[in-house]
Design an enzyme around this catalytic site. Structure first.
Site, PDB file in Angstrom:
ATOM      1  N   LYS A  55      56.711 -28.172  57.702  1.00  0.00           N
ATOM      2  CA  LYS A  55      56.256 -28.023  56.311  1.00  0.00           C
ATOM      3  C   LYS A  55      57.232 -28.615  55.302  1.00  0.00           C
ATOM      4  O   LYS A  55      56.871 -28.855  54.150  1.00  0.00           O
ATOM      5  CB  LYS A  55      55.986 -26.558  56.012  1.00  0.00           C
ATOM      6  CG  LYS A  55      54.842 -26.005  56.869  1.00  0.00           C
ATOM      7  CD  LYS A  55      53.921 -25.089  56.118  1.00  0.00           C
ATOM      8  CE  LYS A  55      52.692 -24.795  56.976  1.00  0.00           C
ATOM      9  NZ  LYS A  55      51.639 -24.098  56.248  1.00  0.00           N
ATOM     10  N   THR A  77      54.489 -21.408  44.502  1.00  0.00           N
ATOM     11  CA  THR A  77      53.513 -21.364  45.586  1.00  0.00           C
ATOM     12  C   THR A  77      53.481 -19.962  46.169  1.00  0.00           C
ATOM     13  O   THR A  77      54.339 -19.131  45.865  1.00  0.00           O
ATOM     14  CB  THR A  77      53.835 -22.388  46.698  1.00  0.00           C
ATOM     15  OG1 THR A  77      52.660 -22.581  47.492  1.00  0.00           O
ATOM     16  CG2 THR A  77      54.975 -21.912  47.596  1.00  0.00           C
ATOM     17  N   SER A  80      53.185 -17.236  53.536  1.00  0.00           N
ATOM     18  CA  SER A  80      53.702 -16.207  54.447  1.00  0.00           C
ATOM     19  C   SER A  80      55.035 -16.623  55.040  1.00  0.00           C
ATOM     20  O   SER A  80      55.612 -15.913  55.823  1.00  0.00           O
ATOM     21  CB  SER A  80      52.695 -15.946  55.556  1.00  0.00           C
ATOM     22  OG  SER A  80      52.493 -17.132  56.295  1.00  0.00           O
ATOM     23  N   ASN A  82      56.737 -20.423  56.116  1.00  0.00           N
ATOM     24  CA  ASN A  82      57.307 -21.756  56.249  1.00  0.00           C
ATOM     25  C   ASN A  82      57.060 -22.644  55.033  1.00  0.00           C
ATOM     26  O   ASN A  82      57.932 -23.413  54.649  1.00  0.00           O
ATOM     27  CB  ASN A  82      56.799 -22.438  57.524  1.00  0.00           C
ATOM     28  CG  ASN A  82      57.444 -21.845  58.770  1.00  0.00           C
ATOM     29  OD1 ASN A  82      58.506 -21.229  58.693  1.00  0.00           O
ATOM     30  ND2 ASN A  82      56.806 -22.020  59.918  1.00  0.00           N
ATOM     31  N   GLY A 183      45.397 -23.556  57.886  1.00  0.00           N
ATOM     32  CA  GLY A 183      44.639 -24.096  56.758  1.00  0.00           C
ATOM     33  C   GLY A 183      44.251 -25.545  56.959  1.00  0.00           C
ATOM     34  O   GLY A 183      43.403 -26.082  56.246  1.00  0.00           O
ATOM     35  N   GLY A 184      44.895 -26.210  57.929  1.00  0.00           N
ATOM     36  CA  GLY A 184      44.482 -27.562  58.286  1.00  0.00           C
ATOM     37  C   GLY A 184      45.291 -28.686  57.660  1.00  0.00           C
ATOM     38  O   GLY A 184      44.923 -29.855  57.794  1.00  0.00           O
ATOM     39  N   ASP A 213      38.771 -19.212  62.604  1.00  0.00           N
ATOM     40  CA  ASP A 213      37.888 -19.693  61.540  1.00  0.00           C
ATOM     41  C   ASP A 213      37.587 -21.186  61.676  1.00  0.00           C
ATOM     42  O   ASP A 213      36.474 -21.633  61.428  1.00  0.00           O
ATOM     43  CB  ASP A 213      38.536 -19.447  60.177  1.00  0.00           C
ATOM     44  CG  ASP A 213      39.884 -20.166  60.075  1.00  0.00           C
ATOM     45  OD1 ASP A 213      40.854 -19.669  60.668  1.00  0.00           O
ATOM     46  OD2 ASP A 213      39.949 -21.247  59.459  1.00  0.00           O
TER      47      ASP A 213
END
Lengths: 317, 317
Positions: A55, A77, A80, A82, A183-184, A213
């Protein structure tokens, strides 16, 4: 700043932009795991990246793309873990103020790391609504620019540089690359890099059964939430965004789900055999390959190990 | 086969000989640890080496130096772990039989790895006398060639290749290189490589307080045993040999001792900050630098991380 789906040129430009601040992480191999899978595995070790996760790439590219005017008011931002470190790190690199919203149950090692980069942390309850509300409050008060963890083209472009390096650093063409999906952001960036830099390479995703998901969305062709959320892979709890989903739908071959047991077994191999500290989310890709050995037999597979930020006091083995 | 103290040419030849079988392990850096020490640290990650430790180098060089006649009768050694794996691995590479004598209290992960290379294990009580007796019995029965864990010039020459790579892979000249000392195979090889390939680089050793034989020997100018043996660094329990000691005495600048507490703290940094699985013995060098920060301030220091073979079920944190 690019306004649409990242192009080949924008990924190349992002790579030049972030390169001075990041590690070109090594690509490692393991005879033991190759034998176990009857395949040739190339591990892109982003757990060895700055901040201990890929990230750093997306955070840096997004922040380095901001104007001086925007940087003056700081950056904010919610994350959770990274992405929080990534934004705190990248902000420190450019001398901007970072306001980070973290769920109150975040791992201590991640909280300390964010503090270490000099960011200001605001804790909130761990629901998407509460995180969003807290960030909005910070924006109202400070004028800070919000950097979404994944649904942001500069972030996606930054994450794409990991697969670009993997493709460049493996001499033979890869049959497949696999990345985990939350989240992709990483997955869509990976799929674009494969598309532009190694068009013969198929891209797969690994996803925890307890946060399934993306696989649902992929099959139904619209963004869906997971039927339930309960997994050790705490970096992959979110659902896809309207920027990541279309890229994934277009360029990803399949999404493979794995149980927590399979994630922990893969994690153990990475620690014991490859001597790498990898967080559960970072072991999801290997878990998916181990689970689908027959499908990948004989192939050359790039596996993105995403991060290594794990609380040593709370190991699953 | 060389008959005396390894020369520059013999180290170069050994490097060519072992190179096809080993990883050129990465040299990593950590901004966090640099800041902590006010120095520039270059970590040679031999925990990422084949068999999870630098000992693959020495084992390979010793075995690749044997004649076909010798290989036919097999190879034997005694070792508490990493050398056992090294010999089992190297024997497998050349298709020779390996007879490994291991103390009955060896870590399970090491026993399993030795078995995994197809070696035959004989367990014995964990005393130097019992190990020696058991190996002699195997030699009588099989005619196998004994490969000493450290007091063997081919082994020393093989271990020297780690520091050679470190010197080659760091662009700037190093002020110092530090390696841990047990029997002194790695340390003497490291000292010779620095002497030949980077004469301006001083070589230091880290040694556990609970196995402080080398520092005593270094000061008194004769091989001494440790006053007591009690340390978490289970790879460093042995004392120096008549081949390693003279090299160390001539080419090593100093030996620095560290407590188990300091070893565990350094190990934790390597795991948490560098995402590397490192065994206690492998963290001794960093512990010695952290303890002597003032002495090394502002220097460029190569740190050899020796191995990562640790029982995940028995971590000290």
């Amino acid at each position: 700043m690019s306004a649409g789906i990242p192009t080949k040129e924008s990924i190349e430009a992002a790579h030049k932009l972030v390169m001075p601040y990041i590690h070109r992480t090594p690509v490692m191999t393991s005879q033991f795991l190759d034998n176990l899978c009857s395949a040739k595995l190339f591990f892109k070790c982003e757990n060895l990246q700055k901040i201990g996760a890929f990230k750093a790439r997306g955070g840096l590219n997004a922040i380095l793309s901001l104007s001086e005017e925007q940087l003056k008011n700081g950056i904010t931002t919610h994350s959770s873990g990274n992405h929080a470190q990534a934004v705190a790190f990248a902000a420190a690199m450019v001398g901007a103020k970072a306001y980070i919203v973290m769920p109150e149950n975040s791992p201590l090692v991640k909280i300390n790391a964010v503090k270490g980069y000099g960011a200001e942390i605001t804790f909130c309850k761990n629901t998407p609504e509460e995180r969003e509300r807290t960030v909005q409050e910070i924006i109202r008060e400070t004028g800070a620019t919000f950097i979404h963890p994944f649904n942001n083209y500069e972030v996606i472009t930054g994450q794409a540089t990991a697969a670009k390096e993997l493709i460049e650093d493996v001499a033979e063409p890869l049959d497949a690359i696999i990345a985990p999906v939350g989240g992709g952001g990483l997955l869509s960036g990976t799929a674009l890099s494969a598309h532009y830099f190694s068009p013969g390479t198929k891209v797969y995703a690994g996803e925890p059964e307890g946060a399934a998901d993306a696989v649902l969305s992929f099959r139904s062709d619209k963004i869906e939430k997971a039927p339930y959320v309960n997994t050790i892979a705490d970096g992959l709890l979110t659902y896809l965004g309207d920027k990541t989903f279309p890229i994934i739908k277009t360029y990803v071959t399949d999404i493979l789900t794995v149980s927590d047991e399979e994630i922990i077994a893969a994690m153990r191999y990475l620690w014991e055999r490859m001597k790498l500290v990898v967080e559960p989310s970072g072991a999801v890709s290997l878990a998916a390959i181990l689970k689908n050995k027959e499908q990948f037999q004989g192939q050359k597979i790039g596996i993105i190990i995403t991060g290594g930020n794990v609380d040593l006091g709370k190991l699953p083995f």
